[in-house]
Design a protein around this motif. Structure first.
Motif, mmCIF file in Angstrom:
data_model
loop_
_atom_site.group_PDB
_atom_site.id
_atom_site.type_symbol
_atom_site.label_atom_id
_atom_site.label_comp_id
_atom_site.label_asym_id
_atom_site.label_seq_id
_atom_site.Cartn_x
_atom_site.Cartn_y
_atom_site.Cartn_z
ATOM 1 N N GLU A 356 0.826 -1.214 0.000
ATOM 2 C CA GLU A 356 0.000 0.000 0.000
ATOM 3 C C GLU A 356 0.859 1.263 0.000
ATOM 4 O OE1 GLU A 356 -4.370 -0.421 2.028
ATOM 5 O OE2 GLU A 356 -2.664 -0.298 3.388
ATOM 6 N N PHE A 357 1.981 1.179 0.720
ATOM 7 C CA PHE A 357 2.867 2.338 0.836
ATOM 8 C C PHE A 357 4.291 1.849 0.975
ATOM 9 C CE2 PHE A 357 5.225 5.535 3.188
ATOM 10 C CZ PHE A 357 4.900 6.709 2.518
ATOM 11 N N LYS A 390 5.195 0.398 -4.346
ATOM 12 C CA LYS A 390 3.745 0.483 -4.179
ATOM 13 C C LYS A 390 3.046 -0.298 -5.293
ATOM 14 C CE LYS A 390 -0.073 3.733 -3.610
ATOM 15 N NZ LYS A 390 -0.485 5.165 -3.543
#
Length: 473
Positions: A356-357, A390
């Motif tokens: 996600e990050f 990501k």
């Protein structure tokens, strides 16, 4: 000298008389064939009865007198032996392990080699240079003649792709050989490691590693045991003095010699751990290509959807609880787990997911955040290096970064968080409650046979080390 003509001569019948006698004998035999056969049978039976009657009269061998004969053996004189040794060619063999500071001269010197040509070959030949290049710890053996000249040198070392894996399967063999016409040749080949099975056990008195050291068990095996039972036992908080374990594991060999890299250990085949009076078992079960996993003796997988830790067994410096913040100096809820480890230590994903990050995030420094099924997510902070991007899909156990001290950190460590629908949760509790991976029904009969064999070996290790009934203090 002449022969005495008066010497008597034997009187022989004329040939006609002999011929007549032979014919008469043939006619008699032909006319009385059956009678002669009966007579011979009776005679043979009589001889047999006589033999049976006489045999028991022979003396018992056990009662025969015995005599000890002693004869002095005179060895060949010392002079003759020395002369034979002088005439025989001598080949010497020496073994060593390479060091980070080694040069061609220092290695050959420790091997007892006095050979400038061999040293020059080690320095100049690209293949031979691999003896000294790369990681130290290579196993080196050399054959020398009686003048100290190198005849052959063999170096055995880890393959380039096994890294820090706990169960390597192959090794590289570098052979340097003196040619008959002078000079040397060098070649490298890859070969399969051998394995022997070892049994061991121990009792916890202070820590897992102290107990395995006392039992002579390699650290790599201790790490595997902690991994196997990580969803059953919190080795940071639940270990008790008097807890006991037994283990069956592989000891790896290269050409029959125990390897020095990877601590010489392969895979844990089976283990039992008694924690606070409760027993846990695990047995490795795999297929022909080496893939598999750990199961209990009922066939329930030890692997769950989430690992208990994002690192191999390490020291927890701050658990999931209230604590004094090391920088802000205020009491705050610590909504994660901190793992103290050297900078650069690999960090792994605890479960399958999507990145996600991946990047910088204020006080967390370098961060990786993963999204998992069921509204679950994990966060890995203070990384020195980020190894994913990501949107990338990752698998359980995949390397995603390295331990560091970025952001608000007083030293190198990993800050790890587990969230469910945005709420922080205790990672260990989540791991213990996570779903397991089931064993295929078609494999259960083969697993049952293997489990019985492993259980027998564990019982042997248990008895060998005094695990049964607890070990004495």
């Amino acid at each position: 000298m002449s022969l005495d003509s008066r010497a008597p001569t034997p009187h022989l019948p004329p040939p006609s008389t002999v011929r007549a006698a032979v014919l008469a004998a043939r006619e008699f035999v032909s006319a009385h064939r059956r009678g002669l056969a009966t007579t011979l049978a009776v005679l043979m039976a009589g001889f047999g009865v006589t033999a049976f009657g006489i045999a028991p009269l022979a003396p018992d061998a056990a009662e025969l007198p015995r005599r000890l004969v002693t004869e002095a053996v005179e060895p060949e004189g010392l002079k003759g032996q020395l002369e034979a040794l002088a005439d025989a060619g001598i080949e010497l063999r020496r073994s060593e392990t390479t060091r980070a500071s080694d040069t061609a001269d220092s290695l050959l010197r420790r091997l007892g080699v006095v050979d400038a040509e061999a040293a020059q070959f080690l320095r100049a030949d690209r293949t031979a240079q691999r003896v000294l290049n790369g990681r130290p710890g290579k196993m080196v053996s050399a054959e020398l003649d009686d003048e100290g000249r190198l005849q052959s040198l063999v170096a055995r070392f880890a393959t380039d792709d096994d890294g820090s894996t706990t169960a390597p399967s192959r090794f590289q063999r570098l052979t340097i050989q003196r040619a008959e016409r002078g000079g040397f040749s060098a070649r490298v080949e890859t070969a399969a490691l051998g394995a022997s099975t070892r049994l061991a056990g121990g009792t916890i008195r202070s820590s897992l590693f102290a107990a395995t050291d006392d039992a002579g068990i390699p650290d790599a095996i201790a790490v595997q045991m902690a991994e196997m039972f990580s969803t059953d036992i919190d080795f940071h908080r639940e270990l008790r003095k008097g807890d006991a374990f037994s283990v069956v594991y592989e000891a790896l060999t290269a050409d029959g010699e125990p390897i020095t890299w990877n601590q010489g250990s392969g895979r844990v085949l089976a283990a039992e751990f008694v924690n606070n009076g409760k027993s846990y078992q695990a047995v490795w079960f795999g297929n022909a290509d080496g893939k598999g996993g750990y199961y209990d003796f009922k066939g329930e997988s030890k692997r769950r959807a989430f690992l208990a830790s994002p690192m191999e067994f390490s020291r927890v410096t701050s658990g999931f609880s209230m604590r004094m913040h090391p920088i802000l100096q205020t009491w705050r809820a610590h909504l994660g787990t901190d793992y103290g480890a050297p900078s650069g230590t690999p960090v792994r994903s605890v479960g399958d997911g999507i990145v996600e990050f991946a990047g910088w995030q204020n006080g967390y420094g370098n961060v990786v955040q993963l999204a998992h099924n069921g509204g679950r997510s994990t966060l890995y902070a203070h990384l020195s290096r980020v190894n994913v991007r990501k949107g990338q899909r990752v698998e359980q156990g995949q390397n995603i970064g390295n331990v560091g001290a970025t952001g608000w950190a007083t030293g190198p460590h990993l800050h790890f968080e587990f969230r469910v629908n945005g709420q922080h949760q205790d990672p260990l509790r989540i791991a213990k409650a996570a779903e397991t991976v089931a064993l295929d029904a078609s494999q259960r009969p083969r697993f049952a046979q293997w489990a019985v064999a492993m259980k027998t070996q564990l019982e042997a290790a248990d008895e060998l080390q005094g695990v049964a009934g607890g070990r004495g203090e």
